[in-house]
Write a protein that holds these residues in place. Structure first.
Motif, PDB file in Angstrom:
ATOM      1  N   TYR A  14       0.966  -1.316  -0.106  1.00 13.71           N
ATOM      2  CA  TYR A  14       0.024  -0.074  -0.267  1.00 13.71           C
ATOM      3  C   TYR A  14       0.901   1.319  -0.068  1.00 13.71           C
ATOM      4  O   TYR A  14       0.670   2.311  -0.949  1.00 13.71           O
ATOM      5  N   SER A  62      -2.646  12.578  15.373  1.00 11.94           N
ATOM      6  CA  SER A  62      -3.375  11.568  16.475  1.00 11.94           C
ATOM      7  C   SER A  62      -2.548  11.003  17.372  1.00 11.94           C
ATOM      8  O   SER A  62      -2.850  10.183  18.270  1.00 11.94           O
ATOM      9  N   ASP A 100      -6.742  -1.756   9.065  1.00 17.33           N
ATOM     10  CA  ASP A 100      -7.494  -0.462   8.492  1.00 17.33           C
ATOM     11  C   ASP A 100      -6.533   0.816   9.479  1.00 17.33           C
ATOM     12  O   ASP A 100      -6.499   1.764   8.802  1.00 17.33           O
ATOM     13  N   THR A 101      -6.528   0.538  10.449  1.00 16.92           N
ATOM     14  CA  THR A 101      -6.043   1.710  11.487  1.00 16.92           C
ATOM     15  C   THR A 101      -4.752   1.862  11.225  1.00 16.92           C
ATOM     16  O   THR A 101      -4.091   2.985  10.884  1.00 16.92           O
ATOM     17  N   LYS A 103      -3.251   1.166   8.295  1.00 17.02           N
ATOM     18  CA  LYS A 103      -3.086   1.678   6.961  1.00 17.02           C
ATOM     19  C   LYS A 103      -3.320   3.218   6.837  1.00 17.02           C
ATOM     20  O   LYS A 103      -2.819   4.162   6.228  1.00 17.02           O
ATOM     21  N   ALA A 104      -4.404   3.676   7.793  1.00 11.90           N
ATOM     22  CA  ALA A 104      -4.830   5.115   8.011  1.00 11.90           C
ATOM     23  C   ALA A 104      -3.400   5.870   8.718  1.00 11.90           C
ATOM     24  O   ALA A 104      -3.112   6.892   8.252  1.00 11.90           O
ATOM     25  N   TRP A 105      -2.579   5.128   9.857  1.00  4.10           N
ATOM     26  CA  TRP A 105      -1.486   5.833  10.222  1.00  4.10           C
ATOM     27  C   TRP A 105      -0.384   5.822   9.161  1.00  4.10           C
ATOM     28  O   TRP A 105       0.069   6.717   9.419  1.00  4.10           O
ATOM     29  N   LEU A 107      -0.797   6.226   5.907  1.00  6.45           N
ATOM     30  CA  LEU A 107      -1.048   7.368   5.075  1.00  6.45           C
ATOM     31  C   LEU A 107      -0.902   8.823   5.850  1.00  6.45           C
ATOM     32  O   LEU A 107      -0.293   9.786   5.243  1.00  6.45           O
ATOM     33  N   GLN A 108      -1.211   8.961   7.249  1.00  5.40           N
ATOM     34  CA  GLN A 108      -1.132  10.214   7.987  1.00  5.40           C
ATOM     35  C   GLN A 108       0.224  10.286   7.947  1.00  5.40           C
ATOM     36  O   GLN A 108       0.833  11.652   7.905  1.00  5.40           O
TER      37      GLN A 108
END
Length: 125
Positions: A14, A62, A100-101, A103-105, A107-108
């Motif tokens: 990803y 976050s 999913d968490t 993956k979001a991290w 990206l952030q």
């Protein structure tokens, strides 16, 4: 392949889809992803077995909110000062349930590190 290796492989795949991202060697024996020669995620830790996974990411939005999650280790020194978060999953932890968490991290962290011209391309896609 352990679930931990699977999670790392999928997160790496990803991360490499993000504009300008490249695989690199972190500090021995870690693996990393860079953008513009700056690291935005580090996988692994010294003497880490195959059924464990440590992920280090920069979370300027976050970092303070995630400290109570069972898999987040306390960051210290420079890491804490600069909003880097260390997530560690042991052999009994379900790393894929948190995919999913993570993956979001990732990206952030990418958006925090990448040049604005690259991070803006994500919103355009």
């Amino acid at each position: 392949m352990t679930p931990h290796q699977q999670a790392e492989a999928e997160l790496t795949a990803y991360g490499l889809t993000l504009p300008g991202a490249e695989a690199s060697r972190g500090w021995d024996p870690t693996r990393a992803l860079d953008v513009n020669k700056k690291t935005f995620v580090i996988f692994g830790a010294r003497a880490e077995p195959l059924d464990e996974l440590t992920i280090t990411v920069k979370l300027p939005i976050s970092a303070e909110m995630v400290g109570d999650l069972y898999y987040v280790r306390e960051s210290r020194g420079w890491y804490k000062q600069h909003d880097w978060v260390i997530a560690h999953f042991g052999p009994d932890d379900d790393v894929l349930a948190e995919f999913d968490t993570l993956k979001a991290w990732l990206l952030q962290s990418y958006v925090a590190i990448a040049p604005k011209r690259l991070s803006r391309q994500i919103g355009a896609e």
